[in-house]
Structures are given as structure tokens and as C-alpha cells.
Scaffold this motif. Sequence first.
Motif, PDB file in Angstrom:
ATOM      1  N   PRO A  67      33.179  42.740  37.859  1.00  0.00           N
ATOM      2  CA  PRO A  67      32.994  43.374  39.166  1.00  0.00           C
ATOM      3  C   PRO A  67      34.084  42.986  40.164  1.00  0.00           C
ATOM      4  O   PRO A  67      34.341  43.742  41.108  1.00  0.00           O
ATOM      5  N   GLU A  68      34.750  41.824  39.932  1.00  0.00           N
ATOM      6  CA  GLU A  68      35.789  41.419  40.887  1.00  0.00           C
ATOM      7  C   GLU A  68      36.926  42.433  40.962  1.00  0.00           C
ATOM      8  O   GLU A  68      37.681  42.459  41.921  1.00  0.00           O
ATOM      9  N   GLN A  69      37.033  43.296  39.941  1.00  0.00           N
ATOM     10  CA  GLN A  69      38.080  44.318  39.995  1.00  0.00           C
ATOM     11  C   GLN A  69      37.651  45.524  40.832  1.00  0.00           C
ATOM     12  O   GLN A  69      38.437  46.428  41.091  1.00  0.00           O
ATOM     13  N   TRP A  70      36.383  45.527  41.245  1.00  0.00           N
ATOM     14  CA  TRP A  70      35.834  46.714  41.920  1.00  0.00           C
ATOM     15  C   TRP A  70      35.145  46.346  43.233  1.00  0.00           C
ATOM     16  O   TRP A  70      34.284  47.094  43.703  1.00  0.00           O
ATOM     17  N   LEU A  71      35.520  45.216  43.810  1.00  0.00           N
ATOM     18  CA  LEU A  71      34.789  44.769  45.001  1.00  0.00           C
ATOM     19  C   LEU A  71      34.938  45.735  46.174  1.00  0.00           C
ATOM     20  O   LEU A  71      34.090  45.785  47.066  1.00  0.00           O
ATOM     21  N   PHE A  91      32.358  32.478  46.551  1.00  0.00           N
ATOM     22  CA  PHE A  91      31.440  32.720  45.431  1.00  0.00           C
ATOM     23  C   PHE A  91      30.368  33.759  45.782  1.00  0.00           C
ATOM     24  O   PHE A  91      29.532  34.087  44.948  1.00  0.00           O
ATOM     25  N   ASP A  92      30.412  34.256  47.035  1.00  0.00           N
ATOM     26  CA  ASP A  92      29.332  35.169  47.463  1.00  0.00           C
ATOM     27  C   ASP A  92      29.228  36.382  46.561  1.00  0.00           C
ATOM     28  O   ASP A  92      28.139  36.808  46.192  1.00  0.00           O
ATOM     29  N   TRP A  93      30.394  36.936  46.250  1.00  0.00           N
ATOM     30  CA  TRP A  93      30.354  38.159  45.438  1.00  0.00           C
ATOM     31  C   TRP A  93      29.683  37.901  44.097  1.00  0.00           C
ATOM     32  O   TRP A  93      28.929  38.728  43.600  1.00  0.00           O
ATOM     33  N   LEU A  94      29.933  36.729  43.538  1.00  0.00           N
ATOM     34  CA  LEU A  94      29.352  36.398  42.235  1.00  0.00           C
ATOM     35  C   LEU A  94      27.831  36.275  42.362  1.00  0.00           C
ATOM     36  O   LEU A  94      27.071  36.840  41.564  1.00  0.00           O
ATOM     37  N   ARG A 136      25.909  37.476  44.607  1.00  0.00           N
ATOM     38  CA  ARG A 136      25.332  38.790  44.893  1.00  0.00           C
ATOM     39  C   ARG A 136      25.139  39.568  43.579  1.00  0.00           C
ATOM     40  O   ARG A 136      24.084  40.132  43.298  1.00  0.00           O
ATOM     41  N   GLU A 137      26.181  39.548  42.766  1.00  0.00           N
ATOM     42  CA  GLU A 137      26.114  40.269  41.481  1.00  0.00           C
ATOM     43  C   GLU A 137      25.040  39.687  40.572  1.00  0.00           C
ATOM     44  O   GLU A 137      24.258  40.416  39.964  1.00  0.00           O
TER      45      GLU A 137
END
Length: 702
Positions: free
Chosen positions: A21-25, A65-68, A70-71
Motif C-alpha cells: 500500500p505504500e506505493q498507493w498512499l 508508522f501511521d499508514w501501516l 491504519r492498513e
Amino acid sequence: MTDKTLFPQIGGLIHGCDYNPEQWLDRPDILKEDIRMMRKAGINCVTLGVFSWAAYEPRQGEFHFDWLLREMDELYENGVYTVLATPTGARPAWLDRAYPEAMRVNRDGSRNLHGLRHNHCPTSPAFRERAEELIRRLAKEVRGHPGLILWHISNELGGECFCPLCREKFREYLRRRFDNDIEKLNRAWWTAFWSHTYGDFDEIDPPMAHGESSIMGLNLAWREFTSWNMGEYIRFERELLNRVTPGVPVTTNFMRLYGTLDYQDLSKNLDVVSWDSYPDYHNDRETLARTAEGVAFDHAVMRGMKRDMPFLLMESTPSLVNWHSCNKLKRPGVHRLSSLQAVACGADSVQYFQWRKGRGSYEQYHGAVVDHLGTDDTRVFREVAEVGELLKKLRPVTGSVLEARAAVLFDWSNRWAVADLPGLGKECKKYEDVCRAQYACLRRLGVETDVVSPLAGLDRYALVAAPMLYLLKPGTARRLTEYVRGGGRLVMTYLAGYVDETALCFLGGFPGDGLRELFGVCSEEIDTLYPSDRNRAVFSDGEEFEIRDLCEVLRVSDAETLAVYGDDFYAGTPVVTRKRTGRGEAWYAAARIEDRGMERIYRRCLEDAGVELRPMPEGIEYHQRRGVRGTFGFYLNHTDAPQQAPAVSGGRDLLSGAELQDTVRLEPYGAAVVEENLNGGEPVEKALTGFSDKGERAGNFR
Ligand code: GLA
Ligand code: ZN
């Protein structure tokens, strides 16, 4: 029998994929759509964070690390668990700029620049410090997350580093190995040859491109060091993870028979073995069945590292890859077949690289579940969703294992020593091919076969094949002798027991280290044939088999001769012998005899040992998994025509729901998984309740 389920919380087999998902944030719409489509495809697990260092730490000391989280939350709420990678498979540019000494040095002494992946020195303290800080923070962030089921250390570890630090560490390793006694090393490496005697450990360098490479002991020790050093690196990451998230198991993904790491040794640092399988299906060399036979061998190698528990298929492609010489699509149905083959061979997961194709960079055309088209109505998506459905039907198989009665011995140090053996023919060593061929012979005879290290316990096997076991580690000869004395049947071939663990020849006759007595034979000479040369093995009943490549001329002291050479100056001398010892038998095949000839030997051994053989028609593969929820017979049709197979037992096909009796009918590329009425396992519906409701989270790891 105990339940070997690895992840009770999942309540079945894993159907998963690498997800980035880090490629599509910047595309929340796509991330949302991903979750919807994952549910539709029956995905219950993803591997996150494989290459996320730059997303976690875009500048040194600045962490996100929020995005992680969240995912992970979002996925978990939707029934999708997480295998979390440590992101050390690739490094951010800032790190390479700040710590150039952490980049790898090649065999020619040149230091790499920033780029690619797997480009760090596993020894570098600078690298380890940066990795440690990030891994510790990452682990703290996810500690206790209910979705986290497994750590995935780095990614496809591999390669070698010849930097000054690794060279020094190699010397330390040698000091330990040779008790700090340089004379001991000199003797073991036979360095008096060409006056290469070392006066001090500090004089030793690894086999660099422009340096010493004529000492077989040195070359082998460097390979073993490289593998050991990677193991040390794995332990470094593992200990960090265990400290912060105790109880979360650890794996790293292996690559088939990868050349520079001894996976059998490295697996001791892991809780579960996992690997990435990318066969070149539909190639122009062989039939699909033949390709699949090779994959079955690969699965057996993985399974053999931790027998009695399932392994994981960590990656596979639902359609094609981008790095074969020709990247052909898996034909319709073949993805289902290859996925079921993994499960048949003991995997408790089917996972993909990757969920969604990236838009750019090197893997933009690598197969994925979701294409650039972005929809869920593609052929590939439908086939993946179908696998998701089938895996649900196979829930009772979870945690069951295969019970092999035969084994092929396979060993990494032996691989390295054979490849480096300064003699024979350039093209004819083929150690790996020969091991594959022995596995295939045994499968054709209809006996389940493991592939294990010579140091594994062998008591459970009625037959052990030891092809080309040129190097004998300490203890191997003793174990093989005990195995035979205890009633086992051991079939060893030419090139057996020539050298010890430092690549020094045994004196007093091959096979050395006492095996000469076990077999009652000694190999006096070895002849290498040109590719067009042939010889023959002639059995006493007149049956003949072709011989190629390698022929040993034997001296028989105390064994029966079962076949003799048909041609050349050694015509009439023994090529296949047997010596009975106690209840066991030690067979020696002194030449590379064609498969049918080896099958004759193996069949004889298995029949004498009373093993029930279950041969299948050409192109059909059969495996049996047994567990607390029943016994399951997998039938796989690797041909594009309908086939029929004799049923090992009647029972219900979990895939179609049909009750089967004597015959299993298979569609082209079709499969059946029969719940065999054999061992009175609990009825499936009842047994299924046994998964997770008890709050059981521990799983079964070793
Ligand atoms: C490996 C890697 C993945 C991906 C695939 C492509 O298995 O682990 O990241 O590069 O190859 O086949
Ligand atoms: Zn290094």
C-alpha cells in the motif's frame, strides 16, 4: 496424532499476497477498492512492509508508522491477517549516502553504489544499527496487534559480501573452526600444494575474482561462512523481534535451491519454513507434468527442513513473472493446479507476489492479482478467486502432514564441493538434477518421498537414496551405518564419500569414513564419459540399462554383485552391488544408470521392506496428508486431457463434493482432494469447530 495447525486464528489455509500500500498512499480510493476486492478473492492474509523502509523512515530518525497501522487495522476488520516483513531487503537512498561502507563489495573488490535490493553488507555495524533502530520501533508499534500472525525477516536473503569487514569476520570464523591453529588449517586445506601454506590467519582472504581459488577447502569454507554469516544476521533480527513481540513466530522466504545459502542450516533459526515458487510453466523443454515434478521436489526440500509440520508457500504468481527468459502466461486452470500442488505437498498457504501491479519500475509487468486495468473481472482475478473458494473447502486439511516412507539425501555443502570438484567433466556433474531424478523415480513408483539433510533422523524411512554424496560431514557415515544396521535400505551411488568436511580426500578407499565396510565395495577409479559415450548395466536376469557420464570401477570385498558393466575395458565388473547387514541392506550403484534402472533397484528395496506402492498413471501426482481432521488424498492432473486415476481409498472429494469409490476422474489440469475413509478421522464438520474458539493463539512452531 496432534494438530499441527500453525495459525489457529485463521481457521483454515492461508490465501494471501504481498501487498504494497505504500506505493498507493496518494490513492485512498484504490486502497479502499483493494480491501473490497481482497474479500471477493477470498484473501485472508497479506504480507506487508517488504520494501517499506523509505516509507517508514524517509529521513534518518524521522518515523512514520501511521499508514501501516491504519492498513493493518482496516485489513483485520475485514478478516485479513498480516505477515509483517522487516524492511531490510532494500535501503533508502539517504542511508547509502550516509553510510556507504554498508554497501556490498563484489568478488572483484568493487563496492556497489546505491540501488537495487539485497545490497547491504550483513556484517556492517552501521547497517545493523540503522536496521535495529527501525525494527525495534516497528515491532513496538505493532506489538499486540491482533492481525499480526508472523514476522517475515527481510526478503529473499542472499548474495555474498567481500568487504573488509566480512573478510575479517571470515578469518575469525576460521580461527574458531580450526581452534586458532594455523597448522591445522594448512593440513586440512592441503596448502603445501603450490607453496600456499599460510603462516597466520591474517594472511587468508576469501576466493576473490583475482585471488586464491585453487584451494578447495578455502572455497568451501567461504561458502559455508557466507551462509553462516547470513544465519548470524537472521538471528540478529530474530532476537530483536523476539524481545519486543515474544510469541510471534518468525520466517524468511527461501528461493528454491538457492546456491549461496545452506537453507537446511538456516531453517534452524526459523519457526516455520516458507518459500517462493516461480516455475517456468509451459516452457519449450519439457511437459507440464515434468515441470511439476520438479516443483514437487522443491516442495519436498522445504518440507524436509521441518518435517511433521506444514510449511508456507510465501510467493507465487497468479499469471506470469517478468524475469524468466520468456514470460509465458499460466494457461487457464494451471494456477489452480499449481496452488493445489503446494497444498498437496504440505503447504498450509497459497500466497502471491503480488496483490496489485505497480505502475512503474522494474516489476510493472510482473503478474499480480489486480492488473493495471484495475478490475475484478479479469481471467486472472477470477482464477485467484476460485482458488480462494477451493482453499475454503480444504479447511480440514489445515495442520495435516505428509508421512514419507522414502527419502533422498540432499546437502548444500555437498553441492558446493561437487560443483567445485576439480575434475570429472565440466557438464556432467549435475548433482541437483540427479537428486531431482531420484525423487522423480521414487514418486513414479508411488512412494511418498522426503528430501532431507544427511544429518536428519532416518529411522522413519524404509529406503534412503544417497546420490553423489561426495562430501561426508562428521557423523554422516556413522548415522548411515546405524540406519542400515537398524533395518534400513540405503542406496548410494558413484562419487560417494570422497572427501571430508574440508574437501580433503579420504585415504584407504572410497567411500571413506568407514563406509567401505558398510557396502563391502571400494571405488578404485572413476571414468568420465563424453556426452556421446554410453555403457550398460546388465543385471543377472539379462535386463539392461543405459549408463552415461560417470562410471566407477569397483573392487568388491564383501558384497553380492547384482549387475555388471556391459562395455569397455571394465565390462563384466560390478556396477550394482548389495551387502546385507543385520536386517538392513547397503546398495551401491557405481555409475549413472538411467532412471528405469534406478527404479528397478528402488522397487526391489521397497517391496522387500513391505512398503505399499501407489503408482499413478503418467501425468498424475498423488500425495496424502494426515491430520486430526482426517486423511486427505490429493490427485493432480498435470495434463491437458481428462484422466482417470485409481483411488487409493473411497471417500468424498472436498472440491466437488462427489462421493468417489474406485476411480478418480480428473478434468484437464483438474484435481480432487478425497477425504479418505482410512483412519477414522473425525467427521469434517465436527472437527472444524476445533480451530480457534478456545482463544487458542499459540500455533505449533518448532
Ligand atoms: C521475489 C521477491 C518479490 C518479487 C518477486 C518477483 O520472490 O521476493 O519481491 O520481486 O520475486 O517474482
Ligand atoms: Zn561485508
